[in-house]
Design an enzyme around this catalytic site. Structure first.
Site, PDB file in Angstrom:
ATOM      1  N   HIS A   1       0.837  -1.196   0.000  1.00  9.72           N
ATOM      2  CA  HIS A   1       0.000   0.000   0.000  1.00  9.72           C
ATOM      3  C   HIS A   1       0.873   1.246   0.000  1.00  9.72           C
ATOM      4  CE1 HIS A   1      -3.208  -2.752   0.935  1.00  9.72           C
ATOM      5  NE2 HIS A   1      -2.595  -3.128   2.030  1.00  9.72           N
TER       6      HIS A   1
ATOM      7  N   GLU B   1      -1.972  -0.950   8.098  1.00 11.13           N
ATOM      8  CA  GLU B   1      -2.834  -1.986   8.658  1.00 11.13           C
ATOM      9  C   GLU B   1      -2.060  -2.824   9.656  1.00 11.13           C
ATOM     10  OE1 GLU B   1      -3.551  -3.748   4.707  1.00 11.13           O
ATOM     11  OE2 GLU B   1      -2.757  -5.626   5.489  1.00 11.13           O
TER      12      GLU B   1
ATOM     13  N   HIS C   1       3.431  -7.459   1.619  1.00  6.73           N
ATOM     14  CA  HIS C   1       2.816  -8.407   2.545  1.00  6.73           C
ATOM     15  C   HIS C   1       1.811  -9.303   1.846  1.00  6.73           C
ATOM     16  CE1 HIS C   1       0.211  -4.831   2.484  1.00  6.73           C
ATOM     17  NE2 HIS C   1      -0.792  -5.651   2.728  1.00  6.73           N
TER      18      HIS C   1
ATOM     19  N   ARG D   1      -1.122  -4.710  -6.368  1.00  2.00           N
ATOM     20  CA  ARG D   1      -0.840  -6.146  -6.404  1.00  2.00           C
ATOM     21  C   ARG D   1       0.488  -6.361  -7.122  1.00  2.00           C
ATOM     22  NH1 ARG D   1      -5.407  -8.303  -8.795  1.00  2.00           N
ATOM     23  NH2 ARG D   1      -6.454  -8.521  -6.797  1.00  2.00           N
TER      24      ARG D   1
HETATM   25 ZN    ZN Z   1      -2.878  -5.014   2.810  1.00  2.00          ZN
END
Ligand code: ZN
Length: 308
Positions: free
Chosen positions: A95, A113, A170, A190
């Site tokens: 991200h 996150e 991740h 992605r």
């Molecule tokens: Zn994520």
């Protein structure tokens, strides 16, 4: 007390990689045995949780009665709590931070996150970070398809906690059930999908953006964790970052709280009890409104709470 306890009605999202643990572990009524995500506390338009007993969603309440959330600024309820059941591996992603997303994603927010491992298979792993010394080396490894060498795979266990800052590669891998606390944003790049096909086609990758935002070399984020007693509860402070603080509570009896936050998200992970006499049990997700004040928590339960 001066605040309210809002009870959420979770929303479920089917995913190719999803499983049935949201039913077998949490006894939710899920749409299929490919259910990947429970959006437990969300004001995001992609799944805005209804509030039990009110004719409103959390997102609507955020827009209409901001005083319930301490008059915080922002277009959207800022945190999103999910339970993720990964039967298969999720793609490798990264991200951007707020600054990159603002410029490259139409003013969207970036995403930070964190994951609390609720349960996992004995040999489960996740991908977190990479082994390249520099961005140039990373680009070269991608070019040469040396993914195995590039990606940093680590074993996980029930109760582990991981903070994932923007720029950290991740992926959740199969056999894992986690509770995720995140900034309410959808901007995901992605990076790698194991060469898999979805409906006969590879899913779209965002290699250039991923290389742009991934930090190199990777430096693990290891928040220092402190555990303390509060009445009959053991409280562990898992992380504080610019967007949220997250705590885990194990209660066996009774404990007092005095909440002075704009709001607090509470997810009951196991057991049952009561918050100021309101019965709660495993799988319940609640939001305490602004400056809730004194609260008595009773019961035998484990929970996670977070606040901005
Ligand atoms: Zn994520």
């Amino acid at each position: 007390m001066s605040g309210k306890i809002l009870r959420m009605q979770p929303i479920f999202q089917e995913k190719l990689w999803g499983g049935n643990r949201l039913d077998t572990v949490f006894h939710y009524r899920i749409p299929s045995d490919h259910t990947g995500e429970c959006w437990a506390i969300s004001g995001h338009p992609g799944g805005d949780t209804p509030i039990v007993g009110m004719d409103k969603t959390l997102g609507q309440l955020w827009k209409e009665e901001r005083r319930l959330f301490g008059n915080l600024p922002g277009d959207i309820f800022p945190l999103l709590i999910k339970i993720i059941d990964a039967r298969d591996d999720l793609s490798i992603q990264v991200h951007p931070d707020d600054a990159y997303a603002a410029v490259h994603e139409n003013g969207s927010l970036g995403k930070t996150e964190c994951w609390y491992v609720l349960d996992c298979d004995p040999d489960a792993t996740i991908i977190i970070g990479h082994n390249a010394a520099s961005r140039e080396e990373m680009a070269q490894m991608v070019e040469q398809n040396r993914w195995q060498e590039l990606l940093r795979e680590v074993p996980i266990h029930k109760g582990d906690f991981f903070q994932i800052d923007p720029g950290c590669l991740h992926a959740i891998k199969g056999g894992t059930l986690i509770l995720e606390t995140q900034q309410s944003s959808d901007v995901t790049y992605r990076f790698y999908d194991y060469g898999r096909l979805e409906n006969g086609k590879p899913r779209q990758l965002h290699i250039a953006q991923s290389l742009d935002v991934t930090k190199a070399p990777f430096v693990p984020s290891t928040p220092s964790q402190e555990t303390y007693a509060q009445g009959d509860a053991q409280v562990t402070h898992l992380v504080t970052c610019p967007y949220y603080s997250v705590y885990r509570v194990c209660l066996e009896g009774k404990a007092q709280w005095n909440w002075d936050k704009p709001f607090v998200n509470v997810s009951i992970l196991s057991g049952e009890g009561a918050l100021d006499g309101v019965p709660v049990k495993k799988g319940d997700h609640l939001v305490l409104t602004a400056n809730y004040g004194e609260m008595t928590m009773e019961g035998a339960m484990e929970l996670i709470y977070s606040h901005p």
